[in-house]
Scaffold this active site. Structure first.
Site, PDB file in Angstrom:
ATOM      1  N   TYR A 129       0.842  -1.216   0.000  1.00 12.56           N
ATOM      2  CA  TYR A 129       0.000   0.000   0.000  1.00 12.56           C
ATOM      3  C   TYR A 129       0.867   1.253   0.000  1.00 12.56           C
ATOM      4  CZ  TYR A 129      -3.893   3.055   1.586  1.00 12.56           C
ATOM      5  OH  TYR A 129      -4.852   4.033   1.709  1.00 12.56           O
ATOM      6  N   LYS A 179       0.811   3.899  -3.076  1.00 11.19           N
ATOM      7  CA  LYS A 179       0.358   5.277  -2.834  1.00 11.19           C
ATOM      8  C   LYS A 179       1.472   6.291  -3.082  1.00 11.19           C
ATOM      9  CE  LYS A 179      -3.973   4.501  -1.690  1.00 11.19           C
ATOM     10  NZ  LYS A 179      -5.075   5.004  -2.537  1.00 11.19           N
TER      11      LYS A 179
HETATM   12  P1  NAP Z   1     -13.815   2.179   1.141  1.00  8.09           P
HETATM   13  O1  NAP Z   1     -15.039   2.702   1.800  1.00  8.09           O
HETATM   14  O2  NAP Z   1     -13.411   0.768   1.358  1.00  8.09           O
HETATM   15  O3  NAP Z   1     -13.922   2.506  -0.411  1.00  8.09           O
HETATM   16  C1  NAP Z   1     -13.104   1.884  -1.369  1.00  8.09           C
HETATM   17  C2  NAP Z   1     -13.815   1.981  -2.704  1.00  8.09           C
HETATM   18  O4  NAP Z   1     -12.977   1.396  -3.720  1.00  8.09           O
HETATM   19  C3  NAP Z   1     -15.138   1.223  -2.711  1.00  8.09           C
HETATM   20  O5  NAP Z   1     -16.104   2.004  -3.365  1.00  8.09           O
HETATM   21  C4  NAP Z   1     -14.823  -0.028  -3.514  1.00  8.09           C
HETATM   22  O6  NAP Z   1     -15.983  -0.437  -4.218  1.00  8.09           O
HETATM   23  C5  NAP Z   1     -13.768   0.505  -4.502  1.00  8.09           C
HETATM   24  N1  NAP Z   1     -12.925  -0.553  -5.046  1.00  8.09           N
HETATM   25  C6  NAP Z   1     -12.075  -1.372  -4.369  1.00  8.09           C
HETATM   26  N2  NAP Z   1     -11.513  -2.251  -5.226  1.00  8.09           N
HETATM   27  C7  NAP Z   1     -12.012  -1.968  -6.456  1.00  8.09           C
HETATM   28  C8  NAP Z   1     -11.822  -2.545  -7.740  1.00  8.09           C
HETATM   29  N3  NAP Z   1     -10.992  -3.584  -7.944  1.00  8.09           N
HETATM   30  N4  NAP Z   1     -12.503  -2.032  -8.779  1.00  8.09           N
HETATM   31  C9  NAP Z   1     -13.354  -0.987  -8.601  1.00  8.09           C
HETATM   32  N5  NAP Z   1     -13.565  -0.399  -7.413  1.00  8.09           N
HETATM   33  C10 NAP Z   1     -12.905  -0.888  -6.354  1.00  8.09           C
HETATM   34  O7  NAP Z   1     -12.518   3.017   1.603  1.00  8.09           O
HETATM   35  P2  NAP Z   1     -12.194   4.577   1.627  1.00  8.09           P
HETATM   36  O8  NAP Z   1     -11.554   4.844   2.920  1.00  8.09           O
HETATM   37  O9  NAP Z   1     -13.366   5.404   1.222  1.00  8.09           O
HETATM   38  O10 NAP Z   1     -11.052   4.646   0.521  1.00  8.09           O
HETATM   39  C11 NAP Z   1     -11.076   5.530  -0.569  1.00  8.09           C
HETATM   40  C12 NAP Z   1      -9.639   5.902  -0.932  1.00  8.09           C
HETATM   41  O11 NAP Z   1      -9.074   6.652   0.132  1.00  8.09           O
HETATM   42  C13 NAP Z   1      -8.735   4.701  -1.143  1.00  8.09           C
HETATM   43  O12 NAP Z   1      -7.895   4.920  -2.263  1.00  8.09           O
HETATM   44  C14 NAP Z   1      -7.913   4.649   0.117  1.00  8.09           C
HETATM   45  O13 NAP Z   1      -6.664   4.046  -0.061  1.00  8.09           O
HETATM   46  C15 NAP Z   1      -7.806   6.119   0.451  1.00  8.09           C
HETATM   47  N6  NAP Z   1      -7.476   6.388   1.848  1.00  8.09           N
HETATM   48  C16 NAP Z   1      -8.370   6.093   2.846  1.00  8.09           C
HETATM   49  C17 NAP Z   1      -8.021   6.343   4.169  1.00  8.09           C
HETATM   50  C18 NAP Z   1      -8.953   6.015   5.307  1.00  8.09           C
HETATM   51  O14 NAP Z   1      -8.520   6.073   6.467  1.00  8.09           O
HETATM   52  N7  NAP Z   1     -10.210   5.708   5.066  1.00  8.09           N
HETATM   53  C19 NAP Z   1      -6.775   6.899   4.478  1.00  8.09           C
HETATM   54  C20 NAP Z   1      -5.896   7.176   3.443  1.00  8.09           C
HETATM   55  C21 NAP Z   1      -6.259   6.934   2.134  1.00  8.09           C
HETATM   56  P3  NAP Z   1     -16.434  -1.963  -4.504  1.00  8.09           P
HETATM   57  O15 NAP Z   1     -16.005  -2.783  -3.325  1.00  8.09           O
HETATM   58  O16 NAP Z   1     -17.907  -1.856  -4.677  1.00  8.09           O
HETATM   59  O17 NAP Z   1     -15.706  -2.319  -5.765  1.00  8.09           O
END
Ligand code: NAP
Length: 252
Positions: free
Chosen positions: A154, A158
């Protein structure tokens, strides 16, 4: 209101979390939002919610780990709407904080495919169309993990995303196409529910926690969407190749 009036915006990973909130915020700002993820039922719900508040949305079901699916998403949007003004590369999966010594080939390949390679494929396909029109804004969602504060796969994916962001920005500087990134800090979503955290590697969370202030409150998905909206909109029209950390100062 109206900061994205008339814009066609793709938001990947919009079936939950940061992407879902971003799609809803974009629609309220006047964009027609194309939702992309694998879970169709969730996408249908987000589309219906946006329609209920008077916004416009459509969706494409796709597994972005597959290059052909990335190309299909872009072709579908161009065929239906004729252009792409904004691309938000938000879809991502965690690596459960797995350190290098415990990262399997399968985990590495999957995380890099979703978190980095899919963004390259979507950007390449979208830029062909943005280049023809001489305008567009790409926002890539990286992470504070880019500083090594997660697992090996990851963190690497990133960090790679930040270099890709800057590389695209350099190529298109002054040509109407911008590319920026946000680095969310811990934000409550499905990615880090107590159930998800229970599957994390036992060593790395404690190690990485030494590098940021856990007493600082977490940002929420609206904080993340606000930064993404800023880069997507013309308010940031003089900014490209920039990386904005959204973590309430936890990593200062
Ligand atoms: P989340 O609620 O798990 O959302 C992840 C999204 O990515 C879901 O809509 C999922 O949809 C989609 N996804 C995953 N694999 C996929 C694939 N193979 N094809 C198409 N869609 C896919 O998590 P989130 O926290 O909102 O994450 C959003 C972004 O923010 C990510 O890039 C994550 O790394 C980043 N981020 C999050 C945090 C945090 O603390 N939450 C911190 C730093 C960075 P489906 O499962 O329906 O495909």
């Amino acid at each position: 209101m109206g900061r994205l009036e008339g814009k066609i915006a793709i938001v990947t990973g919009s079936s939950s979390g940061i992407g879902k909130t971003t799609a809803e915020v974009f629609a309220r700002e006047g964009a027609t939002v194309v939702l992309v993820a694998r879970r169709e039922e969730r996408l249908r719900e987000v589309k219906a919610w946006i329609a209920a508040v008077g916004g416009a949305a459509d969706y494409v079901v796709a597994d972005l780990a597959d290059r052909a699916e990335c190309d299909r998403v872009v072709e579908t949007v161009i065929a239906k709407f004729g252009r792409i003004d904004v691309l938000v590369n938000n879809a991502g999966i965690p690596d459960r904080h797995m350190p290098t010594t415990r990262t399997s080939d399968e985990l590495w390949d999957r995380v890099v495919a979703v978190d980095l390679t899919s963004v390259f494929h979507l950007c390449r396909a979208t830029l062909k169309h943005m280049e023809t029109r001489g305008s567009g804004s790409i926002v890539n969602i990286s992470s504070i993990g880019a500083r090594g504060l997660a697992g090996a796969a990851y963190s690497s994916a990133k960090a790679g995303l930040l270099a890709l962001t800057r590389n695209i920005a350099i190529q298109f500087a002054g040509k109407g196409i911008r590319c920026n990134a946000t680095l969310p800090g811990p934000t409550p979503t499905e990615l880090n529910t107590p159930e998800a955290l229970a599957t994390f590697d036992p060593e790395m969370p404690a190690v990485t926690a030494r590098h940021f202030d856990l007493s600082v409150p977490e940002a929420d998905t609206f904080d993340q969407a606000a930064a993404i909206l800023f880069f997507a909109s013309d308010e940031s029209k003089a900014m490209t190749g920039q990386c904005l950390t959204v973590d309430n100062g936890a990593t200062l």
